[in-house]
Design an enzyme around this catalytic site. Sequence first.
Site, PDB file in Angstrom:
ATOM      1  N   GLU A  50      33.043  40.678  38.928  1.00 29.13           N
ATOM      2  CA  GLU A  50      32.710  41.343  40.196  1.00 29.13           C
ATOM      3  C   GLU A  50      32.488  42.846  39.991  1.00 29.13           C
ATOM      4  OE1 GLU A  50      36.033  39.418  42.421  1.00 29.13           O
ATOM      5  OE2 GLU A  50      34.441  38.995  43.865  1.00 29.13           O
ATOM      6  N   GLU A  71      37.956  31.719  40.412  1.00 24.59           N
ATOM      7  CA  GLU A  71      38.964  31.779  41.481  1.00 24.59           C
ATOM      8  C   GLU A  71      39.212  30.424  42.144  1.00 24.59           C
ATOM      9  OE1 GLU A  71      36.643  33.936  40.851  1.00 24.59           O
ATOM     10  OE2 GLU A  71      37.501  35.957  40.910  1.00 24.59           O
TER      11      GLU A  71
END
Length: 701
Positions: A104, A124
Site C-alpha cells: 500500500e 489481509e
Amino acid sequence: MLGFEVKQGVAVLRLDSPPVNSLGLEIRRLIVEAIARAESDPQVGAVILIGSGKGFSGGADIREFGTPKSYAEPHLLTVVRAIEECLKPVIAAIDGVCMGGGLELALACQYRVAAPGARLALPEVKLGLLPGAGGTQRLPRLVGVETALNMIVTGATVGPDQLRGTQLFDALAQGDLLNSALEFARGILAERRIAKRVRDLSIRMQNAEAYFQFARNMVKAVAGPYPAPLACVDAVAASVQLPFDAGMKRERELFVGLMATPESAALRHIFQAERAASHINGVPDSLATRPIARVGVIGAGTMGGGITMSFINGGLPVTLLETTQEALDRGLANIRRNYQGALRKGSLTQAGLDQRLALITPTLLYEPLREADLIIEAVFENMEVKKKVFEQLDEIAKPGAILASNTSALNLDAIARFTKRPADVIGLHFFSPANVMRLLEVVRGAATASDVLATAMSLAKKIGKLAVVSGVCDGFIGNRMVARYGMAAHDLLLAGALPQQIDAALQNFGLAMGPFRMADLAGLDIGWAVRKRRAAEFPNEDFSNVADVLCEAGRFGQKTGAGFYRYEAGARDAIPDPDVSAIIVRFREKRGITPRTVSDAEIVERCIYALINEGARIVDEGIAQRSSDVDLVYLNGYGFPPYRGGPLFYADSVGLIAVAHGLRRIASTPGADAAFWTPAPLLLRLAQEGKTFSEFKGHPK
Ligand code: NAD
C-alpha cells in the site's frame, strides 16, 4: 531504522528494520519526517523509497497488533497520504517482500521500479480483513479491476512477471535495484515529467454491475462462514463506482467492520499463536541448534513412511530401517504409490519424484545410522520393542545425535532412560498421514536438552511443519483432549442421541468431522484393544463402550465397510445404519438407561466444554506452554474450525464465567460424572478474576 542519504540530487530513504521492514509506529514516524525533510531540501529533486534485507516491506508490525501503537499517529493512512501528497516525486524501489501495508505504501508512490525478485501481495483477507490503507482503491487503478480483485480476495503472492502489461511498474530493474531507481529518477527529473498520482488515474469498466454481481456469486460460493472475501469485492467495487475519496471512506468502513468480526479476531489469534509457538519456555531464541544433515527413520509402516516423505520433501536424505526385506519393500512401495498419486494430479514432476526417492537409503542394518544426526523411531507401540530399538540406537548413534520417538501414548521419560543419553531424547509426535498433516507435537522430556528442543523446532519449520511443544503425559496435548471429547460424545449416545445426530451437530458447529465418523476413519479396533488391556488390569472398573460391541460384530470402521456407520464399497460416505441404532438401544437397556431427547445445542456444549476443560488442565499443568498452543494443536490436528480460533479462544469468546457455569450445570445433572465435569481450577480462577485464557501467559518452566 530508516536511512536518509542524498545521492545525485535524489533522497534515498532506506527502510532498515529487520527482518521484513515492518511498519511499526517508529518507522512510520521516521518516514513522515524524512518525506518532509526531502520536500524542504533544495538539493533534493526526487525521493526513492527502498527496502533492505528480505525486501521492501512486509507490512504492519505484528507485535503492535491490538496495542495502542497500531492506531497511534502517524497511522499508515497518514504515511500513505504524506507520500502521495509529497511535492517531489516519490519512487518505490521494490525487491523481495512487498506485502500488505508495504504494498500500500508502494501504491501511494508516484512511480514504482521493481526487481525481478519482487513478491507482491495484499494478504489481509487471510486475517479476515481487507487492505485498509487504500490498497483496494489504488491497486485496481494500476493493474485493472479483475487482477486487483483476484489478488485482494485470495491474498495470493505474485511477481512482476505476472503483472507485466499493467501500469503498476514504471520500470523493471536490470542489475542493481538502487542504481536502476536512481537512473529512473534522473530520467524523470531531466524530462521534467509531471508526477502522476495514482488516485487521479481514471478507472473505467464496462458492465461493472454485472461483473461485480458475478464476482459476489463466485466468492460467496467459496467464502464459507468468512465475511472478508465479500467485503473485499465491495471495496473493489467502490473503486469503480465512487470517486476516490468516497471509495477510501468506503474501504475504511468495511475495514473497521471486519476488524470487529469474531472470524477476523479468530484468524488474527491463530496468526499470532503460530508465531508464539516457536518460543520455548526457558530456552533463549538465540540458542545454537545442532546441525541436521542426515536423518534416520526406524520402521517403514504408516507413520515411518509419512515421516520419511516429510523429510525428503524438505530435501533431507533419510536412511530408512526395517526388520525384514518384505516390510521394507512394502514401505517403499507405499511411498512410491503416494508420490505417483501426486504425479498424476500434477502436483509433482517426474524429476521431483526421482529426486525424492533418490534421497532414501533403505536398510535392514543399524550400521548406516551411524551417520545420522537425528533418528526417529516409528516402530510398534510397545514398550519392549521401543526399549530394544533405543538400546541399539544408544550403541550406534554418533555423539550428539538426536534420538526421537513418534510414540502416541508411551512415557517418553521411560524411553529416554533406555539410553545413556536421555538429554538427547525427544518426542516427535507426527500426525497421520505424516506427509500431509502440518502439526507436530514436540515432546519435551524431563531430561531433554534445550538445544535438542530448539533443533527440533527449527527443523520442523524447515520441513513445513507447525511445531507445538508438549510436556509428557498420557496422550500429550491433542490425544488427551480428544479422549475427553470422545467420552462426552459416548455419554450423549447413551443418553439418547444417535451417532448421526451427534456428528451433524458438531459438524454444523464447524468441526471437519464428527466424533463417530472420525472414530470410523481411525479404526475402532485400536481403542477396543486398549480397553481390553485396561479391563484386565483394573477388573473392578467399567471400560465398556458401544464401540466394543461393534468390534465384536467385526465392525472396525471404514476399513471393514462398517463401524458406527456403514460404507458402500469404494466410497467414504457414512451411511446411518439401523443395526447400529439397535446395538445402542440394547447397550442402554443393559445399563438401565431410559433414553431422553438430546438437543443439538446440548451436544455442542458438552463435547466442546469437555475439550475446553481438559485444555485448561493441560495449560495449568504446564503440559502446554500457553493456551494458544492448545488451540493450534486442536485446529491443526483435529479439524477445529479456524473461524472459532481453537477451543480455548472459543471459550474466551463465550466468556469463562459462562463456561464455568455451564460445566457446573452439567456436573449437577443426574447420572453425570461430577469429577469429569467439575470446572478445571485454572478455568475457575480466570473466570473469578474476570480474565481470559489469552491473558494467561502460562506457568514459566
Ligand atoms: P505400523 O504398524 O504401521 O508400522 C510399524 C512398522 O515398524 C512396521 O512396518 C514394522 O515392521 C516396523 N517395526 C516393528 N518393529 C521394528 C523394529 N524393531 N525395527 C524396525 N522396524 C520395526 O505402525 P504406525 O501406525 O506407523 O505406528 C508407529 C508408531 O507411531 C507407534 O508408536 C504409534 O503409536 C505412533 N503413531 C501412530 C499414529 C497413527 O495414526 N497410526 C499417529 C501418531 C503416532
